[in-house]
Design a protein around this motif. Structure first.
Motif, PDB file in Angstrom:
ATOM      1  N   TYR A  24       0.800  -1.220   0.000  1.00  0.00           N
ATOM      2  CA  TYR A  24       0.000   0.000   0.000  1.00  0.00           C
ATOM      3  C   TYR A  24       0.843   1.285   0.000  1.00  0.00           C
ATOM      4  CZ  TYR A  24      -4.001   2.987   1.145  1.00  0.00           C
ATOM      5  OH  TYR A  24      -4.962   3.962   1.135  1.00  0.00           O
ATOM      6  N   PRO A  25       1.938   1.350   0.763  1.00  0.00           N
ATOM      7  CA  PRO A  25       2.771   2.565   0.719  1.00  0.00           C
ATOM      8  C   PRO A  25       3.255   2.899  -0.695  1.00  0.00           C
ATOM      9  CG  PRO A  25       3.415   1.229   2.578  1.00  0.00           C
ATOM     10  CD  PRO A  25       2.427   0.419   1.803  1.00  0.00           C
ATOM     11  N   LEU A  28       0.296   4.330  -2.580  1.00  0.00           N
ATOM     12  CA  LEU A  28       0.062   5.726  -2.189  1.00  0.00           C
ATOM     13  C   LEU A  28       1.082   6.656  -2.843  1.00  0.00           C
ATOM     14  CD1 LEU A  28      -0.859   5.748   1.613  1.00  0.00           C
ATOM     15  CD2 LEU A  28      -2.348   6.091  -0.360  1.00  0.00           C
ATOM     16  N   THR A  29       2.343   6.218  -2.897  1.00  0.00           N
ATOM     17  CA  THR A  29       3.379   7.033  -3.522  1.00  0.00           C
ATOM     18  C   THR A  29       3.014   7.312  -4.976  1.00  0.00           C
ATOM     19  OG1 THR A  29       4.976   5.902  -2.133  1.00  0.00           O
ATOM     20  CG2 THR A  29       5.855   7.166  -3.967  1.00  0.00           C
ATOM     21  N   ASN A  32      -0.132   9.652  -5.391  1.00  0.00           N
ATOM     22  CA  ASN A  32       0.115  11.038  -5.002  1.00  0.00           C
ATOM     23  C   ASN A  32       1.036  11.780  -5.965  1.00  0.00           C
ATOM     24  OD1 ASN A  32      -1.248  11.917  -2.380  1.00  0.00           O
ATOM     25  ND2 ASN A  32      -0.583   9.820  -1.976  1.00  0.00           N
ATOM     26  N   VAL A  40      -2.946  16.645  -2.421  1.00  0.00           N
ATOM     27  CA  VAL A  40      -2.131  15.887  -1.465  1.00  0.00           C
ATOM     28  C   VAL A  40      -2.449  16.334  -0.047  1.00  0.00           C
ATOM     29  CG1 VAL A  40       0.210  15.350  -0.685  1.00  0.00           C
ATOM     30  CG2 VAL A  40      -0.259  15.555  -3.110  1.00  0.00           C
ATOM     31  N   MET A  41      -2.592  17.644   0.111  1.00  0.00           N
ATOM     32  CA  MET A  41      -2.806  18.179   1.446  1.00  0.00           C
ATOM     33  C   MET A  41      -4.181  17.836   2.000  1.00  0.00           C
ATOM     34  SD  MET A  41      -0.379  19.137   2.794  1.00  0.00           S
ATOM     35  CE  MET A  41       1.303  19.324   2.496  1.00  0.00           C
ATOM     36  N   THR A  42      -5.220  17.808   1.131  1.00  0.00           N
ATOM     37  CA  THR A  42      -6.554  17.544   1.652  1.00  0.00           C
ATOM     38  C   THR A  42      -6.770  16.058   1.930  1.00  0.00           C
ATOM     39  OG1 THR A  42      -7.289  17.705  -0.626  1.00  0.00           O
ATOM     40  CG2 THR A  42      -7.866  19.529   0.830  1.00  0.00           C
ATOM     41  N   ASP A  43      -6.355  15.180   1.027  1.00  0.00           N
ATOM     42  CA  ASP A  43      -6.569  13.759   1.269  1.00  0.00           C
ATOM     43  C   ASP A  43      -5.526  12.914   0.534  1.00  0.00           C
ATOM     44  OD1 ASP A  43      -7.507  11.375   2.034  1.00  0.00           O
ATOM     45  OD2 ASP A  43      -9.527  11.597   1.208  1.00  0.00           O
ATOM     46  N   VAL A  44      -4.681  12.237   1.308  1.00  0.00           N
ATOM     47  CA  VAL A  44      -3.609  11.446   0.713  1.00  0.00           C
ATOM     48  C   VAL A  44      -4.131  10.163   0.075  1.00  0.00           C
ATOM     49  CG1 VAL A  44      -1.524  10.112   1.245  1.00  0.00           C
ATOM     50  CG2 VAL A  44      -1.818  12.384   2.203  1.00  0.00           C
ATOM     51  N   ILE A  45      -5.144   9.554   0.726  1.00  0.00           N
ATOM     52  CA  ILE A  45      -5.548   8.232   0.235  1.00  0.00           C
ATOM     53  C   ILE A  45      -6.559   8.274  -0.902  1.00  0.00           C
ATOM     54  CG2 ILE A  45      -4.963   6.993   2.349  1.00  0.00           C
ATOM     55  CD1 ILE A  45      -7.836   7.121   3.197  1.00  0.00           C
ATOM     56  N   THR A 237      10.883  19.746   0.636  1.00  0.00           N
ATOM     57  CA  THR A 237      10.319  18.971   1.735  1.00  0.00           C
ATOM     58  C   THR A 237       8.816  19.123   1.886  1.00  0.00           C
ATOM     59  OG1 THR A 237      11.294  20.728   3.009  1.00  0.00           O
ATOM     60  CG2 THR A 237      12.203  18.533   3.330  1.00  0.00           C
ATOM     61  N   TRP A 240       5.111  17.764  -1.454  1.00  0.00           N
ATOM     62  CA  TRP A 240       5.122  16.301  -1.491  1.00  0.00           C
ATOM     63  C   TRP A 240       4.828  15.750  -2.879  1.00  0.00           C
ATOM     64  CZ3 TRP A 240       7.422  13.489   1.906  1.00  0.00           C
ATOM     65  CH2 TRP A 240       7.486  13.900   3.247  1.00  0.00           C
ATOM     66  N   MET A 244       7.112  12.929  -4.383  1.00  0.00           N
ATOM     67  CA  MET A 244       6.626  11.595  -4.733  1.00  0.00           C
ATOM     68  C   MET A 244       6.915  11.265  -6.205  1.00  0.00           C
ATOM     69  SD  MET A 244       5.606  10.131  -2.104  1.00  0.00           S
ATOM     70  CE  MET A 244       6.734  11.047  -1.084  1.00  0.00           C
TER      71      MET A 244
ATOM     72  N   ILE B 125       9.798   7.513   1.272  1.00  0.00           N
ATOM     73  CA  ILE B 125       8.427   7.063   1.034  1.00  0.00           C
ATOM     74  C   ILE B 125       7.696   6.892   2.364  1.00  0.00           C
ATOM     75  CG2 ILE B 125       7.041   5.086   0.278  1.00  0.00           C
ATOM     76  CD1 ILE B 125       8.965   4.782  -2.079  1.00  0.00           C
ATOM     77  N   PHE B 128       6.799  10.106   4.159  1.00  0.00           N
ATOM     78  CA  PHE B 128       5.551  10.637   3.601  1.00  0.00           C
ATOM     79  C   PHE B 128       4.347   9.895   4.188  1.00  0.00           C
ATOM     80  CE2 PHE B 128       2.321  10.191   0.193  1.00  0.00           C
ATOM     81  CZ  PHE B 128       1.882  11.502   0.181  1.00  0.00           C
ATOM     82  N   ILE B 129       4.443   8.567   4.269  1.00  0.00           N
ATOM     83  CA  ILE B 129       3.332   7.782   4.809  1.00  0.00           C
ATOM     84  C   ILE B 129       3.076   8.154   6.273  1.00  0.00           C
ATOM     85  CG2 ILE B 129       2.482   5.440   5.300  1.00  0.00           C
ATOM     86  CD1 ILE B 129       2.750   5.993   2.320  1.00  0.00           C
ATOM     87  N   SER B 136      -4.540  11.029   6.855  1.00  0.00           N
ATOM     88  CA  SER B 136      -5.744  10.697   6.085  1.00  0.00           C
ATOM     89  C   SER B 136      -6.325   9.360   6.519  1.00  0.00           C
ATOM     90  CB  SER B 136      -5.431  10.645   4.594  1.00  0.00           C
ATOM     91  OG  SER B 136      -4.866  11.850   4.179  1.00  0.00           O
TER      92      SER B 136
END
Lengths: 276, 294
Positions: A24-25, A28-29, A32, A40-45, A237, A240, A244, B125, B128-129, B136
Motif C-alpha cells: 500500500y505505501p 500511495l506514492t 500522489n 495531497v494536502m486535503t486527502d492522501v488516500i 520537503t 510532497w 513523490m 516514502i 511521507f506515509i 488521512s
C-alpha cells in the motif's frame, strides 16, 4: 477434506490482503505523484481527480532525468564489467596455481569483506581525489571495481575449483593459452556464477547511496539517480507531490526490470547469499 | 627453454592477478592504513598537517562521548530486534508460501519488491506515509494508532526505523527460507505425520532443524546489515527526534562530514571496524562448529 479446503481458501484470501497492505505505501506514492499540491494536502488516500503528467514533466526537466539515467547506467555498467573481468580472471589463476603466493593473494583480496565502508569512507574519498577519480561518473564506476571484487572473487574461486583441470590441458594441446584459453574456454563455463554476480552487483550499484554522495555530489551533471532524488526531496520537503514524483521516477526502472526478470533475480539473490 | 616457460608462467600469473590486487589495495588497504593514521590526530580536514595527539581521541570516545554511547545502544537494540523479528516473520511467511497456494508467485514477488528499492528512497516514502498518509488514514478509519506521532516521539521513532527496515528487507530473507524449505524432503514431513506428530511438533522437530543452514545465513546477513544501518535513518528521521535515532554509522558520518572532526571521526570508524571484526569472527566460529556437527 472440505474443511481443509475452506481453510486453504481463507488462508489464500488473508495472504493476498496482507500483500496488498504490504504494498500500500508504494501505491500511495504512485497515486500522489499524479496529484496537485492541494489534493495531497486535503486527502492522501483519495485517488487523483485527473491523471495529468504535469508533475512528471516538471521533475523530468528540473532534475534532468535522461542525464541521471545515463550516469547511473555508466556507473553500473563500468563497475560491473570491471568487477567481473578482474575477479574472474584472478579467480581462475589463483584456483589453478597451488602456491603460497597464490593463497596469500587470495586471502588478501577477500579479507576486505570484513571492512565496513563507513570505517574507511573518509580516506577513500581522499584517495579518489588524489587519483582524480572524484567528481566524475567514470571515476565512480572505477571505484566499484575494488569494492565489488572481494565477494566476486570469493564466489568465482569456489566455482573454478569445480571445473576439471583436463579442460585446460586439452585446450593447451589445441594451442590455446593465456587470455585466449581463459576467454574462449573457461569464461563461458562460468556463466551461471556470472549471472549471480551481475544480479547482486547491479542491484547494489544501481541503488547505492553513500559512495555516490561522497564522490559525485558536487555537480548536477555527475549525480546518480538515487542521489539526485535525495537532494531533490531535501529541497522540496513540503512539496510532497514533486517529491513523490521524483521517488517514482527513481524506483521505476528497478521495478520494471524486476517484473520482467523476477525469476532470475530471486534465484540470483538466493545463490549469492548461499555462496557468499 | 624450461626456464623460459617458468618465467612466462610467472608473468601470466602476475598479469591475471595484478588488476584485482591494485583495485583492492587502492580502495581498502591504503585507505585503511590512512584511517589508522588519522585516528591518532586532531584534524579539521582543512589544515595541511593533522596534529598528532596519540590515543586522545579514543580516550575521549570511551570516557565522555554521550553521542557515541547513545548511538551504540541504539545500534545494539536495533540489531537484536531486527535480527529476531525479520527472521521470525520471514520463516512464518515462508511456511505459508511453501504450502503451494495458488497465489504463491504473486505473494513472493509482492514481498520481494521493496528489497529492490534504494534504502534512501524507502526512507522518504515512509516519511511521507507517516507524516501525511497516516493523517488521512486516521480520518477515514478513526483508528487512534494513525494519530500517534510515529516520527516525533523517541520510542516510536525507533519502532518506525525498525519497521521500515524490516519492510524493505523481509523479501530477501523470505526467498532464502523458501529455498531452504524446498530442500526439506516431503517424505520426511509425511513420515512425521504418520508417526502422529502435529503441525507444531512437525515444525519444531523436523522442519526447523533442517532449516538450520538457512537460519545461519540469514542471521549472518541480518547482523552484518544491521550494525551498519545508515541510509534509511538518514532519510526517515535524520537522526531525530532529539538525536535519539543516530546509529553508530550515522554518528561517524555526522562527526566526520558535518562536524568536520576528521581525526575524531576516523577513530570512531576504527572502533566500528574492530567491533565488526570481533562479531564476524565469533559468528564464523559458531558457523564452523555447527558445520562439523551436521
Amino acid at each position: 477434506m472440505s474443511k481443509k479446503k475452506t481453510g486453504r481458501i481463507v488462508l489464500e484470501v488473508v495472504m493476498i490482503l496482507l500483500s496488498l497492505v504490504f504494498l500500500y505505501p508504494l501505491f500511495l506514492t504512485i497515486i500522489n505523484s499524479f496529484k496537485t499540491f492541494k489534493e495531497v494536502m486535503t486527502d492522501v488516500i483519495a485517488l487523483p481527480h485527473s491523471f495529468t503528467f504535469e508533475n512528471y514533466t516538471y521533475v523530468w526537466k528540473f532534475i534532468n532525468y535522461p542525464r541521471l539515467f545515463l550516469n547511473n547506467t555508466i556507473v553500473t555498467v563500468l563497475g560491473l564489467v570491471g568487477i567481473i573481468l578482474i575477479s574472474s580472471i584472478a579467480a581462475y589463476k589463483l584456483a589453478r596455481t597451488k602456491s603460497r603466493t597464490s593463497l596469500v593473494i587470495y586471502f588478501l583480496c577477500i579479507m576486505p569483506m570484513l571492512i565496513p565502508f563507513q570505517s574507511i569512507m573518509l580516506t577513500v574519498m581522499q584517495m579518489a581525489k588524489s587519483l582524480n577519480l572524484s567528481d566524475s561518473t567514470w571515476g565512480l564506476g572505477i571505484l566499484y571495481w575494488g569494492f565489488g571484487a572481494p565477494l566476486a572473487l570469493f564466489i568465482y574461486h569456489g566455482f573454478v575449483k569445480g571445473i576439471p583441470k583436463e579442460i585446460d590441458e586439452s585446450a593447451t594441446i589445441d594451442g590455446a593459452s593465456g587470455f585466449r584459453l581463459f576467454f574462449s574456454v573457461i569464461f563461458p563455463l562460468l556463466k551461471s556464477v556470472t549471472t549471480t554476480i551481475v544480479i547482486i552487483d547491479v542491484m547494489w550499484i544501481w541503488n547505492d547511496f553513500l559512495l555516490p554522495l561522497l564522490m559525485v555530489n558536487g555537480s548536477p551533471s555527475t549525480k546518480t539517480l538515487t542521489l539526485a532524488a535525495y537532494t531533490f526531496v531535501g529541497q522540496y520537503t513540503s512539496d510532497w507531490q514533486y517529491a513523490m514524483t521524483a521517488m517514482v521516477m527513481a524506483v521505476l526502472p528497478s521495478i520494471i526490470v524486476f517484473i520482467f526478470l523476477q525469476k532470475y533475480i530471486v534465484k540470483g539473490v538466493v545463490a549469492g547469499a548461499v555462496k557468499g | 627453454m624450461k626456464l623460459g616457460r617458468k618465467r612466462a608462467e610467472k608473468l601470466e600469473f602476475g598479469i591475471f592477478t595484478l588488476p584485482i590486487l591494485i583495485s583492492v589495495i587502492a580502495v581498502f588497504y591504503y585507505p585503511f592504513v590512512m584511517t589508522i593514521r588519522y585516528s591518532l590526530t586532531k584534524w579539521n580536514g582543512i589544515s595541511k598537517h593533522p596534529k598528532f595527539v596519540g590515543l586522545d581521541n579514543f580516550k575521549q570516545i570511551f570516557l565522555g562521548d554521550t553521542n557515541f554511547t547513545h548511538a551504540t545502544w541504539f545500534t545494539v537494540k536495533y540489531a537484536i530486534l531486527y535480527i529476531v523479528l525479520v527472521n521470525v516473520l520471514a520463516i512464518l511467511l515462508a511456511l505459508v508460501l511453501d504450502m503451494k497456494l495458488k497465489s504463491t508467485t504473486w505473494l513472493r514477488a509482492a514481498f520481494f519488491i521493496p528489497y529492490i528499492l534504494s534504502l534512501v528512497i524507502v526512507g522518504f516514502i515512509w516519511k511521507f506515509i507517516f507524516m501525511q498518509g497516516f493523517e488521512s488514514l486516521g480520518v477515514s478509519t478513526g483508528w487512534s494508532i494513525f494519530g500517534l506521532s510515529w516520527l516525533g516521539k523517541p520510542g516510536l521513532a525507533f519502532i518506525s526505523v525498525l519497521l521500515v527496515s524490516i519492510w524493505q528487507s523481509i523479501g530477501f530473507y523470505l526467498v532464502i527460507y523458501i529455498a531452504g524449505l524446498q530442500s526439506v524432503p516431503d517424505d520426511l514431513k509425511e513420515a512425521a505425520t504418520v508417526d502422529g506428530a502435529g503441525p507444531f511438533r512437525r515444525f519444531f522437530s523436523v522442519t526447523l532443524p533442517l532449516l538450520a543452514p538457512s537460519i545461519t545465513i540469514s542471521v549472518f546477513m541480518a547482523l552484518t546489515n544491521s550494525i551498519k544501518v545508515f541510509d534509511v535513518i538518514l532519510s526517515l528521521t535524520g537522526g531525530g527526534p532529539g538525536g535519539t535515532t543516530y546509529s553508530v554509522a550515522y554518528d561517524i558520518y555526522r562527526d566526520t562530514f558535518q562536524n568536520n572532526l576528521y581525526g575524531y571521526g576516523t577513530a570512531k570508524a576504527l572502533i566500528l571496524f574492530v567491533a565488526v571484526l570481533i562479531i564476524t569472527i565469533i559468528q564464523l566460529t559458531i558457523f564452523k562448529r555447527r558445520e562439523v556437527e551436521a
